[in-house]
Design a protein around this motif. Structure first.
Motif, mmCIF file in Angstrom:
data_model
loop_
_atom_site.group_PDB
_atom_site.id
_atom_site.type_symbol
_atom_site.label_atom_id
_atom_site.label_comp_id
_atom_site.label_asym_id
_atom_site.label_seq_id
_atom_site.Cartn_x
_atom_site.Cartn_y
_atom_site.Cartn_z
ATOM 1 N N ALA A 1 0.889 -1.283 -0.161
ATOM 2 C CA ALA A 1 -0.145 -0.049 0.149
ATOM 3 C C ALA A 1 0.869 1.253 -0.041
ATOM 4 C CB ALA A 1 -1.024 0.034 1.231
ATOM 5 N N GLY A 2 1.815 1.251 0.581
ATOM 6 C CA GLY A 2 2.881 2.362 0.746
ATOM 7 C C GLY A 2 3.992 2.291 -0.216
ATOM 8 N N GLY A 3 4.538 1.256 -0.747
ATOM 9 C CA GLY A 3 5.766 1.250 -1.427
ATOM 10 C C GLY A 3 6.880 1.022 -0.480
ATOM 11 N N HIS A 4 6.714 0.467 0.467
ATOM 12 C CA HIS A 4 7.656 0.181 1.607
ATOM 13 C C HIS A 4 8.547 -0.939 1.236
ATOM 14 C CE1 HIS A 4 5.511 3.489 3.630
ATOM 15 N NE2 HIS A 4 4.637 2.613 3.868
ATOM 16 N N HIS A 5 9.802 -0.554 1.754
ATOM 17 C CA HIS A 5 10.819 -1.882 1.517
ATOM 18 C C HIS A 5 10.720 -2.735 2.642
ATOM 19 C CE1 HIS A 5 12.706 0.663 -1.611
ATOM 20 N NE2 HIS A 5 13.069 1.715 -0.546
ATOM 21 N N LEU A 6 11.015 -3.884 2.534
ATOM 22 C CA LEU A 6 10.521 -5.092 3.682
ATOM 23 C C LEU A 6 11.908 -6.062 4.008
ATOM 24 C CD1 LEU A 6 8.656 -6.488 5.286
ATOM 25 C CD2 LEU A 6 7.938 -7.601 2.994
ATOM 26 N N LEU A 7 12.269 -6.437 4.974
ATOM 27 C CA LEU A 7 13.180 -7.266 5.617
ATOM 28 C C LEU A 7 12.378 -8.376 6.158
ATOM 29 C CD1 LEU A 7 16.146 -8.403 5.985
ATOM 30 C CD2 LEU A 7 16.185 -7.121 8.074
ATOM 31 N N MET A 8 12.633 -9.726 5.852
ATOM 32 C CA MET A 8 12.089 -10.803 6.398
ATOM 33 C C MET A 8 13.093 -11.702 6.980
ATOM 34 S SD MET A 8 8.877 -11.816 3.979
ATOM 35 C CE MET A 8 9.796 -11.876 2.486
ATOM 36 N N SER A 9 13.246 -11.946 8.115
ATOM 37 C CA SER A 9 14.262 -12.852 8.860
ATOM 38 C C SER A 9 13.407 -13.934 9.475
ATOM 39 C CB SER A 9 15.111 -11.973 9.943
ATOM 40 O OG SER A 9 16.005 -12.786 10.789
ATOM 41 N N GLY A 10 13.908 -15.152 9.382
ATOM 42 C CA GLY A 10 13.562 -16.370 9.994
ATOM 43 C C GLY A 10 13.975 -17.646 9.458
#
Length: 507
Positions: A213-222
């Motif tokens: 929705a906002g065009g945001h950058h994302l980090l996924m750790s797992g």
């Protein structure tokens, strides 16, 4: 006629400059020379042109032919000038419509048998011709569909040089040749994946919708198997379709990469380079002709770095400037090119080299130094440019439970579209439309919320737990949360949700 003129296009990134191709015949010893800052491939055009004309029964003057490419100070590269050079040279000895020749842009490489061979970058070249006011362009038959994507310009797709001469009113008895087929590069467009297939990661799906929705950058750790890649590959399917300008930009970059372009795709691109990719593969480069890298190909879409901890730190840090500026500028010896870099970055990483650190029921055997080296691949300045930090755990159920949330891609697209429409209305008086694009000076100035709302952010900034860049990114995410919730003003719970997403959501 001893002097003839026509036009070609010199590309630098997505930008194209019109080049006037002049051919002059003198009475000296037979020779074919090209002047005007041409590279090696273009300097060899004289031999290709002479061979093509001879094998098509088209007589070049048996005198000195000088071809000038103007402006002479503009670097010119590649074999896409061949057809323009051949037409200008032939126009000095064969009767053709001089006005038509002088008002047509020619693009294409010549084979020794006279065939027009496809070249990369036809789409941005035709765009440049149209914007410069030209209404006719000649391209190889293999590039016909690509050139035809641009309206308000007449496209003549030719299979051989004799066809081009006849189109300009010249006489030629040479039979037509079978057109050269375009190389089928690229795997085509994949069908968007369904978001409802994601099981047991409700908070992660919500965060993915906020990012879209906002065009945001994302980090996924797992740990491995937590669903990081599954989530990332579903992000393009919930993004809004590309508008005309964005679709044309994406198609132009594909054309420059050598892919066959037959239509303007409305699906945002998805690029996922291998963790062994070099910095040049990521940002672009090459010898002579600067080709777009994964960053440019992901523009208007998603750049997914799977196994982010395995990428060399120098490669990851090459993302910092494009993330901030939205463009990638490449400078090589005598070459400069600028490509768009308006992508959403999604990074997926394990908590340690073995992936078991901090995992319930897991057994990590990595040394503390190895864990530190692994996590430090993602530098502080790069992490500071990431808006949402997701911490995932493995799913504990194999199916959707009765009360579990299951958001479909269609429902997510609707939420994203409504949130973006609200943001567009809010920023209507500004140049920005997405929350991720609004500068911090505006967020902390004309659009600043009340001091009570941002008090947690101010406290974190004073303590040094938050940088000013991180402060601004939290405000952007908070506005996106507010848009999804339907709030006209920023509230404390919107900021609280943004802080939760920034610090990592425990799933």
């Amino acid at each position: 006629m001893t002097l003839a003129r026509t036009w070609a296009v010199a590309l630098s990134g997505l930008h194209g400059d019109l080049v006037e191709v002049e051919a002059d015949v003198s009475s000296q010893t037979p020779e074919f020379s090209i002047i005007g800052l041409a590279d090696k491939a273009l300097g060899e055009a004289g031999r290709r042109v002479r061979g093509a004309c001879t094998n098509r029964g088209l007589d070049l003057p048996k005198r000195r032919i000088t071809v000038n490419l103007s402006p002479a100070s503009l670097p010119k590269r590649g074999s896409g000038f061949d057809v323009a050079i051949a037409v200008a040279a032939l126009a000095t000895s064969i009767r053709m419509d001089a006005v038509r020749v002088a008002q047509t842009v020619h693009i294409g490489e010549l084979g020794l048998d006279g065939r027009l061979r496809p070249v990369p970058g036809v789409l941005p070249a035709v765009v440049a011709a149209q914007r410069a006011g030209y209404r006719r362009v000649v391209v190889p038959a293999a590039n016909a569909a690509e050139a035809g994507l641009i309206g308000d310009i007449e496209v003549f797709a030719a299979s051989c040089l004799a066809e081009v001469v006849r189109w300009h009113g010249g006489a030629s008895d040479a039979p037509d040749l079978e057109p050269v087929a375009a190389p089928a590069l690229g795997g085509g467009e994949d069908e968007p994946l369904e978001l409802a297939d994601v099981v047991g990661q409700g908070d992660a799906v919500d965060a993915l919708v906020v990012a879209a929705a906002g065009g945001h950058h994302l980090l996924m750790s797992g740990p491995p198997g937590a669903g990081k890649t599954m989530l990332a590959r579903r992000l393009p399917g919930i993004l809004p379709p590309l508008d005309d300008e964005a679709a044309l930009s994406v198609a132009s970059i594909r054309s420059l990469s050598g892919e066959a372009v037959t239509r303007l795709s409305r699906t945002p691109p998805f690029e996922s380079p291998h963790h062994g990719a070099t910095a040049a593969a990521l940002i672009g480069g090459g010898s002579g002709v600067v080709r777009p890298g994964a960053i440019a190909r992901a523009s208007e879409g998603v750049l997914f770095l799977d196994e982010g901890g395995e990428f060399p730190a120098s490669v990851l840090d090459a993302l910092r400037q494009p993330l901030e500026n939205g463009v990638i500028q490449l400078h090589r010896s005598g070459v400069a090119a600028t490509y768009p870099a308006r992508f959403q970055l999604v990074v997926a990483t394990n908590p340690c080299p073995c992936g078991q650190y901090g995992v319930p029921g897991g057994s990590c055997e990595c040394a503390p130094q190895a864990i530190r080296r692994y996590t430090r691949r993602l530098s502080g300045p790069l992490l500071d440019r990431i808006d949402i930090d997701l911490r995932l755990q493995r799913v504990s159920t194999a199916r959707h439970e009765g009360g579990a949330r299951s958001v479909s891609s269609e429902r997510a697209r609707h939420i994203v579209a409504e949130a973006r429409a609200r943001a567009t209305r809010r920023w209507a008086a500004t140049p920005w439309r997405r929350n991720a694009d609004v500068p911090g000076t505006w967020l902390r100035g004309p659009a600043a919320p009340s001091p009570e709302v941002v008090r947690p952010l101010d406290t974190a900034l004073r303590r040094g737990a938050l940088t000013l860049r991180g402060y601004d990114r939290l405000l952007r995410v908070a506005w996106t949360v507010a848009d999804i919730a339907g709030h006209d003003e920023l509230r404390s719970d919107d900021v609280g949700r943004a802080l939760y997403l920034r610090r990592g959501a425990g799933v």
